[in-house]
Design an enzyme around this catalytic site. Structure first.
Site, PDB file in Angstrom:
ATOM      1  N   CYS A 161       0.811  -1.214   0.000  1.00 43.49           N
ATOM      2  CA  CYS A 161       0.000   0.000   0.000  1.00 43.49           C
ATOM      3  C   CYS A 161       0.850   1.272   0.000  1.00 43.49           C
ATOM      4  CB  CYS A 161      -0.936  -0.004   1.197  1.00 43.49           C
ATOM      5  SG  CYS A 161      -0.065   0.251   2.768  1.00 43.49           S
ATOM      6  N   ALA A 163       2.900   1.946   3.113  1.00 39.34           N
ATOM      7  CA  ALA A 163       4.130   1.141   3.137  1.00 39.34           C
ATOM      8  C   ALA A 163       5.230   1.815   2.328  1.00 39.34           C
ATOM      9  CB  ALA A 163       3.860  -0.262   2.592  1.00 39.34           C
ATOM     10  N   ARG A 213      11.750  -4.809   6.550  1.00 41.94           N
ATOM     11  CA  ARG A 213      12.460  -4.637   5.282  1.00 41.94           C
ATOM     12  C   ARG A 213      13.956  -4.922   5.423  1.00 41.94           C
ATOM     13  NH1 ARG A 213      13.098   0.642   3.203  1.00 41.94           N
ATOM     14  NH2 ARG A 213      13.354   0.745   0.966  1.00 41.94           N
ATOM     15  N   HIS A 216       5.900   6.781  -2.266  1.00 43.30           N
ATOM     16  CA  HIS A 216       7.234   7.330  -2.551  1.00 43.30           C
ATOM     17  C   HIS A 216       7.107   8.803  -2.898  1.00 43.30           C
ATOM     18  CE1 HIS A 216       8.140   3.074  -4.332  1.00 43.30           C
ATOM     19  NE2 HIS A 216       8.260   3.067  -3.012  1.00 43.30           N
TER      20      HIS A 216
HETATM   21 FE1  CFM Z   1      13.195   0.918  -5.085  1.00 42.94          FE
HETATM   22 FE2  CFM Z   1      12.657  -1.439  -5.303  1.00 42.94          FE
HETATM   23 FE3  CFM Z   1      11.162   0.231  -3.817  1.00 42.94          FE
HETATM   24 FE4  CFM Z   1      13.678  -0.479  -3.046  1.00 42.94          FE
HETATM   25 FE5  CFM Z   1      12.588  -2.472  -1.478  1.00 42.94          FE
HETATM   26 FE6  CFM Z   1      11.597  -3.397  -3.749  1.00 42.94          FE
HETATM   27 FE7  CFM Z   1      10.074  -1.770  -2.281  1.00 42.94          FE
HETATM   28 MO1  CFM Z   1      10.603  -4.156  -1.498  1.00 42.94          MO
HETATM   29  S1  CFM Z   1      14.576  -0.766  -4.908  1.00 42.94           S
HETATM   30  S2  CFM Z   1      12.658   1.391  -3.054  1.00 42.94           S
HETATM   31  S3  CFM Z   1      14.442  -1.364  -1.235  1.00 42.94           S
HETATM   32  S4  CFM Z   1      11.380   0.087  -5.905  1.00 42.94           S
HETATM   33  S5  CFM Z   1      12.704  -4.371  -2.248  1.00 42.94           S
HETATM   34  S6  CFM Z   1      12.363  -3.446  -5.883  1.00 42.94           S
HETATM   35  S7  CFM Z   1       9.528  -3.422  -3.362  1.00 42.94           S
HETATM   36  S8  CFM Z   1      10.836  -2.159  -0.405  1.00 42.94           S
HETATM   37  S9  CFM Z   1       9.257   0.174  -2.718  1.00 42.94           S
HETATM   38  C1  HCA Z   2       6.737  -3.039   1.052  1.00 39.99           C
HETATM   39  C2  HCA Z   2       8.049  -3.551   1.576  1.00 39.99           C
HETATM   40  C3  HCA Z   2       8.582  -4.719   0.818  1.00 39.99           C
HETATM   41  C4  HCA Z   2       7.754  -5.972   1.018  1.00 39.99           C
HETATM   42  C5  HCA Z   2       8.494  -7.179   0.628  1.00 39.99           C
HETATM   43  C6  HCA Z   2       7.786  -8.465   0.467  1.00 39.99           C
HETATM   44  C7  HCA Z   2      10.020  -4.964   1.317  1.00 39.99           C
HETATM   45  O1  HCA Z   2       6.564  -2.928  -0.155  1.00 39.99           O
HETATM   46  O2  HCA Z   2       5.911  -2.710   1.853  1.00 39.99           O
HETATM   47  O3  HCA Z   2       6.669  -8.522  -0.063  1.00 39.99           O
HETATM   48  O4  HCA Z   2       8.389  -9.456   0.826  1.00 39.99           O
HETATM   49  O5  HCA Z   2      10.924  -4.932   0.520  1.00 39.99           O
HETATM   50  O6  HCA Z   2      10.170  -5.188   2.513  1.00 39.99           O
HETATM   51  O7  HCA Z   2       8.632  -4.416  -0.568  1.00 39.99           O
END
Ligand code: CFM
Ligand code: HCA
Length: 534
Positions: free
Chosen positions: A53, A56, A87, A187
Site C-alpha cells: 500500500c 508502506a 524490510r 514514494h
Molecule cells: Fe526501489 Fe525497489 Fe522500492 Fe527499493 Fe525495497 Fe523493492 Fe520496495 Mo521491497 S529498490 S525502493 S528497497 S522500488 S525491495 S524493488 S519493493 S521495499 S518500494
Molecule cells: C513493502 C516492503 C517490501 C515488502 C516485501 C515483500 C520490502 O513494499 O511494503 O513482499 O516481501 O521490501 O520489505 O517491498
C-alpha cells in the site's frame, strides 16, 4: 511465448483477461520502437496481487531507514507493527552521540473510539510523549487509511506541535494506504514532504572534493555499507543517501552535493528532479547491483568530475576488486551457466538483478515490477505521453523553482553537452525492456495465479519475489529467493555483495533438496475429493 500468455489468460473472465493482456508483454525485438505496456493502474479486485500500500511506500520504504527521525504511525497498531524493520534496512549508529529510533515502533494505536470521536488529540499526545522522552531533531507523522476516512488533520496537529516545541521539526505525510494504486504513490508523497520540510535546512559547508548524493539506496541487508566502502576507497564523499543509513542532517545538507546518483529510479526520481530545479545539481542513473554495473557506475562518476588523478584512482579500485570476482564467477559458472530465473519485485530490482544473474551465465525468462510506471519499463522518453488518471491526480504535485540565493548550476550548458556527447547521459533511464531478451515475458503487477502458472509452464531454476510468494513457490518444488529482504542474506550490492550473491544462487539452484521434496498431498492423497454442487 504467445501460447504461454494465452494459457495464463485462459482462466480469467473476458473483461479481466482483456485488462491483464495489456500488462503482460512478450518482448519483441526492438527494431521499430519499444512496445507499450500498461502500468501503474489499479489491481483488479479479487486478484491476489504482490503489491503493498501507499503507507508502506512512504513510511516503510522512504522514511523507515532514517535513524534519527521519530516516525509515528497514526493508525491501528498493525500498520506500525508490519512496517517495523521487516524490510531489513540496516543502520550504523555507533558514532559518538548518534541517535537511533529505528528499533522502536511508534504508533497512536487507534481504536474504535478514536475512529468514532476523532484521533487528533491522541496524535498530539503521542507527539508530546515522543518529544518528552527523546527530544529528537524531528518527528514525522504517517496517516493510515482510517485517518483519511475520518478526516483527522495531521498537518494542523504537526504545525501546532512544531510551534509549541520550537526546537523540533514536526511534519506529516498524507500517505493513507488507499491514496494510490500501490506503494509508488507513497514514494512520491514522501519525496515531496522531505523536500519541502527538510532538504536545504542545513547550509554548513561540507568537506570533500567529489561530493555526491546516492538517491534510492536503502541499505537492505547492508547494501549501502558496501557501496559506501567502495565510494570511500575511490575518494568520493557521499553527502546523503536517500535513505539507507541516513540521518536528518544528511537530507538537510543534500543541496551541498555536486552530483546526484540515482540508483532506484522509481522511488526517488522526484527528489533528483527537484534538487536539479532548485539547486542546479545534475543527476545520472547508476546501478551498484552487479560487479560490472558497479564498475560502470563508478566510471560514470569519474567522467562527470573529470580529473585525471580521480579517474585513475577509480580504475585502481576496480582493478583491485575484480580478481576475486573473476575467480568466484569462474567457479560458480561451471554450475550455474545456462540456468534460468524469474523475478517479480517492486520497481527497480527486477531490472537491476538481471545483471547479477547474467554475470553467472543465467538467463531471465520472465520479469516484471509490482508498481513501476511505464518509464521504468520503456525509458523516460515516454514520460511526456503518460496519461494522468484519477489515481495519479490524487497525489499532490509541488511546484519547485530555482532558489533565489542557492541555485548554482554545477556545470555550464556547454560542459553538460560535451559530457553527453562523450556518452554520459543526464536525466536518463532506459528502463527494463531494452535489456531483456526477445521473447521473454514482461509482466506488470504479476499475481499469485500467474506466478504459479509461469512456474508450472516454464519451470525456472530459481524464482525471486517477496514473502507472500515465498512458500507457494517453494511448494511447487522450485527454489525461491526473496529479492526484497534477501531472506537472511546480503549485502548483494557492490563487489563484495556480488560475491555473496553468486554463492547464494549457486547454493540454491544446485541443491538437491527440492527434487527430494514431496508435498503432503503427493505422498498421501487422502484429502482428494470431488466438489458436488447441490
Ligand atoms: Fe526501489 Fe525497489 Fe522500492 Fe527499493 Fe525495497 Fe523493492 Fe520496495 Mo521491497 S529498490 S525502493 S528497497 S522500488 S525491495 S524493488 S519493493 S521495499 S518500494
Ligand atoms: C513493502 C516492503 C517490501 C515488502 C516485501 C515483500 C520490502 O513494499 O511494503 O513482499 O516481501 O521490501 O520489505 O517491498
Amino acid at each position: 511465448p504467445t501460447d504461454i500468455k494465452e494459457e495464463m489468460l485462459k482462466k480469467y473472465p473476458p473483461k479481466v483477461a482483456r485488462k491483464r493482456a495489456k500488462q503482460i508483454m512478450i518482448n519483441e525485438a526492438l527494431e521499430n520502437e519499444t512496445p507499450e505496456i500498461t502500468a501503474n493502474v489499479r489491481t483488479i479486485p479479487g486478484i491476489i496481487t504482490m503489491r503493498g500500500c501507499t503507507y508502506a511506500g512512504c513510511k516503510g520504504v522512504i522514511l523507515g531507514p532514517t535513524r534519527d527521525i521519530v516516525n509515528i504511525t497514526h493508525g491501528p497498531i498493525g500498520c506500525g507493527f508490519y512496517s517495523w524493520l521487516t524490510r531489513r534496512n540496516q543502520t550504523d549508529a555507533s558514532g559518538e552521540g548518534d541517535e537511533n529510533y529505528m528499533p522502536y515502533c511508534f504508533s497512536t494505536d487507534m481504536e474504535d473510539k478514536d475512529i468514532i470521536f476523532g484521533g487528533e488529540k491522541k496524535l498530539a499526545a503521542a507527539i508530546q510523549e515522543a518529544y518528552d522522552l527523546f527530544h529528537p531533531k524531528a518527528i514525522a507523522i504517517f496517516a493510515t487509511c482510517p485517518v483519511g476516512l475520518i478526516g483527522d488533520d495531521i498537518h494542523a496537529v504537526a504545525k501546532q506541535m512544531k510551534e509549541k516545541f520550537g526546537d523540533c521539526n514536526v511534519f506529516g505525510f498524507s500517505c493513507e494506504g488507499y491514496k494510490g494504486v500501490s506503494q509508488s504513490a507513497g514514494h512520491h508523497i514522501a519525496n515531496n514532504q522531505i523536500f519541502k520540510h527538510v532538504v536545504g535546512e542545513n547550509d554548513e559547508e561540507k568537506p570533500g572534493e567529489y561530493r555526491i548524493n546516492l538517491l534510492g539506496e536503502y541499505n537492505i541487508g547492508g547494501d549501502g555499507f558496501e557501496i559506501d566502502r567502495i565510494l570511500k576507497l575511490c575518494g568520493i564523499t557521499n553527502i546523503a543517501t536517500f535513505s539507507g543509513n541516513s540521518t536528518y542532517d544528511q537530507f538537510a545538507s543534500a543541496h551541498k552535493a555536486d552530483l546526484n546518483c540515482v540508483m532506484c529510479h522509481r522511488s526517488i526520481n522526484y527528489v533528483a528532479d527537484m534538487l536539479e530545479t532548485k539547486f542546479g545539481i545534475p543527476w545520472i542513473k547508476v546501478n551498484f547491483i552487479g560487479a560490472e554495473s558497479t564498475a560502470k557506475s563508478l566510471r560514470k562518476i569519474g567522467t562527470y568530475f573529470g580529473d585525471k588523478s580521480f579517474i585513475e584512482k577509480i580504475e585502481a579500485v576496480i582493478a583491485a576488486e575484480m580478481p576475486e570476482i573473476e575467480a568466484v564467477v569462474a567457479d560458480v559458472r561451471t554450475r550455474t551457466e545456462g540456468k534460468t530465473a524469474m523475478m517479480f519485485v517492486g520497481g527497480s530490482r527486477a531490472h537491476h538483478y538481471q545483471d547479477l544473474f547474467s554475470e553467472m551465465g543465467m538467463k531471465t525468462l520472465s520479469a516484471g515490477y509490482e508498481f513501476a510506471h511505464r518509464d521504468d519499463y520503456e525509458g523516460r522518453h515516454v514520460i511526456p505521453n503518460l496519461k494522468v488518471d484519477a489515481d495519479s491526480r490524487n497525489i499532490e504535485e509541488i511546484t519547485v523553482e530555482a532558489d533565489d540565493t542557492r541555485y548554482a548550476p554545477r556545470k555550464t550548458e556547454a560542459e553538460l553537452a560535451a559530457l553527453e556527447e562523450g556518452g554520459l547521459k543526464f536525466k536518463e533511464y532506459e528502463g527494463l525492456i531494452p535489456d531483456m531478451d526477445k521473447g521473454s515475458l514482461i509482466i506488470d503487477d504479476c499475481n499469485q495465479y500467474e506466478a504459479e502458472k509461469l512456474v508450472e509452464i516454464l519451470k525456472p531454476d530459481i524464482f525471486c519475489a517477496g514473502i507472500k510468494e515465498k512458500y507457494s513457490i517453494q511448494k511447487l518444488g522450485v527454489p525461491m529467493k526473496q529479492l526484497h529482504s534477501y531472506d537472511s542474506g546480503g549485502p548483494y550490492a557492490g563487489f563484495k555483495g556480488a560475491i555473496n550473491f553468486y554463492k547464494e544462487i549457486d547454493r540454491l539452484t544446485n541443491s538437491k533438496v527440492w527434487s527430494y521434496m514431496k508435498a503432503p498431498w503427493q505422498e498421501s492423497p487422502e484429502l482428494s475429493a470431488t466438489y458436488v454442487w447441490e
